[in-house]
Design a protein around this motif. Structure first.
Motif, short mmCIF file in Angstrom:
data_model
loop_
_atom_site.label_atom_id
_atom_site.label_comp_id
_atom_site.label_asym_id
_atom_site.label_seq_id
_atom_site.Cartn_x
_atom_site.Cartn_y
_atom_site.Cartn_z
N GLY A 1 4.38 15.25 -17.66
CA GLY A 1 5.68 15.37 -17.02
C GLY A 1 6.24 16.76 -17.22
N ARG A 2 7.53 16.89 -16.90
CA ARG A 2 8.20 18.17 -17.03
C ARG A 2 8.79 18.27 -18.44
N TYR A 3 8.42 19.31 -19.14
CA TYR A 3 8.86 19.46 -20.53
C TYR A 3 10.04 20.42 -20.60
N LEU A 4 11.21 19.81 -20.67
CA LEU A 4 12.45 20.57 -20.75
C LEU A 4 12.59 21.21 -22.13
N ALA A 5 12.03 20.53 -23.11
CA ALA A 5 12.22 20.95 -24.49
C ALA A 5 10.89 21.39 -25.09
N THR A 6 10.66 22.70 -25.07
CA THR A 6 9.45 23.26 -25.70
C THR A 6 9.81 24.30 -26.77
N TRP A 7 10.97 24.97 -26.62
CA TRP A 7 11.44 25.90 -27.64
C TRP A 7 12.92 25.57 -27.85
N HIS A 8 13.18 24.71 -28.81
CA HIS A 8 14.43 23.96 -28.90
C HIS A 8 14.45 23.32 -30.28
N PHE A 9 15.43 22.51 -30.56
CA PHE A 9 15.31 21.59 -31.69
C PHE A 9 16.17 20.36 -31.45
N GLY B 1 14.71 19.52 -36.02
CA GLY B 1 13.25 19.52 -35.91
C GLY B 1 12.80 19.81 -34.50
N MET B 2 11.68 20.51 -34.38
CA MET B 2 11.15 20.81 -33.04
C MET B 2 10.21 19.70 -32.62
N TYR B 3 10.71 18.73 -31.91
CA TYR B 3 9.90 17.61 -31.44
C TYR B 3 9.91 17.67 -29.91
N ARG B 4 8.74 17.82 -29.31
CA ARG B 4 8.68 18.04 -27.86
C ARG B 4 9.27 16.84 -27.10
N GLN B 5 9.85 17.13 -25.94
CA GLN B 5 10.47 16.08 -25.15
C GLN B 5 10.13 16.25 -23.68
N MET B 6 9.68 15.17 -23.09
CA MET B 6 9.29 15.15 -21.67
C MET B 6 10.34 14.41 -20.86
N VAL B 7 10.70 14.95 -19.71
CA VAL B 7 11.66 14.25 -18.84
C VAL B 7 10.95 13.05 -18.22
N TYR B 8 11.52 11.86 -18.45
CA TYR B 8 10.89 10.63 -17.93
C TYR B 8 11.60 10.20 -16.65
N ASP B 9 12.90 10.08 -16.70
CA ASP B 9 13.69 9.84 -15.49
C ASP B 9 15.04 10.50 -15.66
N HIS B 10 15.97 10.18 -14.78
CA HIS B 10 17.26 10.89 -14.77
C HIS B 10 17.97 10.84 -16.12
N LYS B 11 17.79 9.77 -16.84
CA LYS B 11 18.54 9.55 -18.08
C LYS B 11 17.66 9.48 -19.33
N THR B 12 16.38 9.67 -19.16
CA THR B 12 15.47 9.36 -20.26
C THR B 12 14.48 10.49 -20.51
N MET B 13 14.27 10.78 -21.79
CA MET B 13 13.18 11.67 -22.20
C MET B 13 12.30 10.87 -23.17
N THR B 14 11.05 11.28 -23.28
CA THR B 14 10.16 10.64 -24.24
C THR B 14 9.45 11.72 -25.05
N GLY B 15 8.98 11.34 -26.24
CA GLY B 15 8.27 12.32 -27.06
C GLY B 15 7.82 11.73 -28.38
N ALA C 1 8.51 7.70 -28.55
CA ALA C 1 9.96 7.51 -28.72
C ALA C 1 10.72 7.75 -27.41
N VAL C 2 11.81 7.01 -27.24
CA VAL C 2 12.62 7.07 -26.02
C VAL C 2 14.00 7.65 -26.34
N TYR C 3 14.31 8.77 -25.70
CA TYR C 3 15.61 9.43 -25.88
C TYR C 3 16.45 9.12 -24.63
N ARG C 4 17.51 8.37 -24.81
CA ARG C 4 18.38 8.02 -23.69
C ARG C 4 19.60 8.93 -23.73
N ILE C 5 19.90 9.62 -22.64
CA ILE C 5 20.95 10.66 -22.73
C ILE C 5 22.33 10.14 -22.33
#
Lengths: 479, 84
Positions: free
Chosen positions: A137-145, A159-173, A282-286
């Motif tokens: 997917g699209r990785y919004l978070a590659t140099w971030h924390f 912590g630098m844990y990568r996050q992929m955009v899953y849908d409009h409200k969700t990232m996973t990583g 893991a599921v990050y809900r924004i």
């Protein structure tokens, strides 16, 4: 000189010849990622991309810290500082007293220039790049924390844990259970069925990013202050009980859900491979997005060396290891991890005052909190320049006894090691190896220990000085 | 031109004429490209059997050379309602 944000740091990169500004439109789909990848492989200047397809007003900064010149600049040092000089400065600052952050009002926090809360907070309004072809997917978070907090004692972790955009409200990583954030999530929130509040900070100032990637036991909010030699300015989030750097470019707030996992990956990883396959993670809900005007999304492109993850992780891992070994009274003369090893190989220089000191070094670092992230320790004597790859390879190939000098251990590893089998990755298996490149102390120094033949070792000092003084007169160039 | 793609570890995860749950990525051009959609669907190795074209990728991103087709029967919400 301390850069309060990436914008000031960008000016410093430009002055030092470490920035290329791209005014033509760049596609978020692969083009931006490919530019950054090539920059990493050439150890080149950072690309500032001012026009992104589909995202007017947004910008990218790629490979912000992917070589030692940029690292030196981030510390306010001369870009031409040597690695030992940068390391000495880092150790000086991070051995000083912790400096607590200051909280500033929202009005003084540029990251609050745009606040989007609730249903209007949409991850696809941000230019998450498709970094590599074939990524999940699209990785919004590659140099971030990712900022989180322990629910019991209030300890904050970055912590630098990568996050992929899953849908409009969700990232996973992945949130590995032995990472600091993972320990709190898997050990506390998840068993209680509670969501863990998080804030993802994209485009932090360079020293906050370095602190977030360093494996120090000191809280990152205070560690950043030590690196800056002044407090870092934080501001409260809008929807979660966390604070974030006031001068960050983009902040995404939300919760990590305790009772669901969704697909994430694959992704090009720091080892230079896609090792961990797509899996449920893991599921990050924004809940909210805040950002500066014309925000700059930072992109790190993991792959073959050298990206900033490899360089900074190698740098900070080795220096934390040096602190650990010195704290145990082991007479190390220096510790250096080669970025080209994707922080898997650490070289330790030691004054070998007792037999088997190399084994003690290996067991100390493998058994520490730092242990899962690397698997090769190479111990050399105090006369070997640990930063000189030629000398290190020479020591390995001439002083390490293939039977007596190589020691294998079983330990904890990450599922990202490319050489592990699928079954080993699941079990966090981490084989380790020590290369003892010191001659045995019980060898007689005159009749048994071989004598090194080098310019430094086989010529009298007055001859060396004469040669060095006349080097350019002979017609050679000094290096 | 594909409408969706899906990652699988093996083609056995895509049985013919059997309803399967999949996490698809929407490949429509624009800012929402690569948005995930959880669906219940029918898939076929015959690229013309259903209206939408489906690209297959394996676990580490490798593209399967043969196109599939897909018919979406319904969307599926996998996140528990209390978090929505």
């Amino acid at each position: 000189m301390v850069y309060k944000d990436n914008r000031e740091f960008i000016e410093a990169l430009e002055k030092a010849g470490e920035l290329v500004t791209i005014e033509q439109e760049v596609d978020w789909e692969l083009e931006a990622g490919a530019i950054v990848r090539k920059v990493c492989e050439e150890k080149g200047p950072s690309p500032l991309m001012n026009k992104i397809k589909d995202y007017p007003g947004h910008r990218y900064l790629g490979a912000p810290l992917a070589n030692y010149r940029k690292l030196a600049l981030s510390m306010g040092m001369d870009a031409d500082s040597s690695i030992p000089q940068i390391a000495a400065e880092y150790l000086k600052r991070t051995n000083s007293a912790p400096i607590k952050p200051v909280i500033v009002p929202k009005e003084e926090a540029p990251c609050k220039e745009n606040i989007i809360i609730g249903k209007d907070a949409d991850l696809f309004t941000l230019p998450g790049p498709m970094v590599h072809d074939g990524d999940g997917g699209r990785y919004l978070a590659t140099w971030h924390f990712v900022v989180t907090k322990d629910p019991d004692n209030g300890d904050v972790n970055w912590g630098m844990y990568r996050q992929m955009v899953y849908d409009h409200k969700t990232m996973t990583g992945p949130l590995l259970p032995f990472s600091d954030g993972g320990k709190v999530f898997h050990g506390k929130y998840k068993p209680r069925g509670e969501a863990m509040p998080f804030a993802t900070v994209i485009g932090p100032d360079p020293l906050s990013a370095i602190a977030a990637s360093a494996p120090s036991p000191i809280p990152e909010t205070e560690f950043t202050g030590m690196l800056m030699q002044q407090p870092v300015s934080l501001v409260p989030c809008e929807t979660v009980d966390l604070e974030v750097p006031a001068f960050a470019e983009i902040v995404i707030e939300g919760e990590i859900l305790p009772d669901v996992s969704l697909e994430e990956g694959p992704f090009g990883e720091y080892t230079g491979y896609r090792t961990s396959p797509r899996d449920l993670r893991a599921v990050y809900r924004i809940k909210a997005i805040t950002h500066r005007h014309n925000p700059i999304t930072t992109i790190s492109n993991m792959g073959i060396p050298t990206d900033e993850g490899q360089l900074l992780r190698s740098f900070s891992l080795s220096l934390e290891m040096e602190k650990l070994l010195r704290s145990q009274g082991i007479p190390v003369t220096g510790v250096y991890m080669l970025p080209e090893s994707t922080h898997h190989l650490v070289v330790v220089g030691v004054k070998a005052i007792y037999t088997n000191i190399a084994a003690q070094i290996a067991q100390t670092v493998f058994g520490s909190k730092l242990g899962p992230w690397f698997h090769m320790v190479l111990v050399v004597d105090d006369k070997t320049d640990i930063y000189n790859v030629d000398e290190v390879i020479h020591a390995l190939c001439t002083r390490c006894h293939p039977i007596n000098g190589i020691h294998i251990y079983q330990g904890v590893g990450t599922p990202l090691y490319p050489f592990l089998s699928a079954a080993e990755r699941i079990k966090s298996v981490g084989p380790k190896v020590l290369f003892d490149c010191t001659f045995p102390l019980d060898w007689d120094p005159f009749s048994e220990v071989p004598s090194l033949v080098s310019f430094k070792n086989v010529y009298p000092k007055e001859i060396q000085d004469k040669i060095l003084a006349n080097w350019e007169k002979y017609g050679f160039k000094s290096r | 031109m594909f409408n969706y793609d899906v990652f699988v570890n093996s083609l056995a995860e895509l049985p013919e004429e059997k309803e399967v749950q999949l996490a698809l990525r929407d490949l429509a051009a624009g800012t929402h490209k690569y948005c995930y959609k959880n669906v219940s669907a029918l898939v076929s190795a015959d690229q013309d059997k259903y209206d939408h074209k489906l690209q297959i990728r394996f676990g580490r991103g490798q593209v399967h050379e043969l196109p599939y087709s897909i018919k979406i029967l319904k969307t599926v919400e996998r996140i528990p309602e209390r978090w929505l």
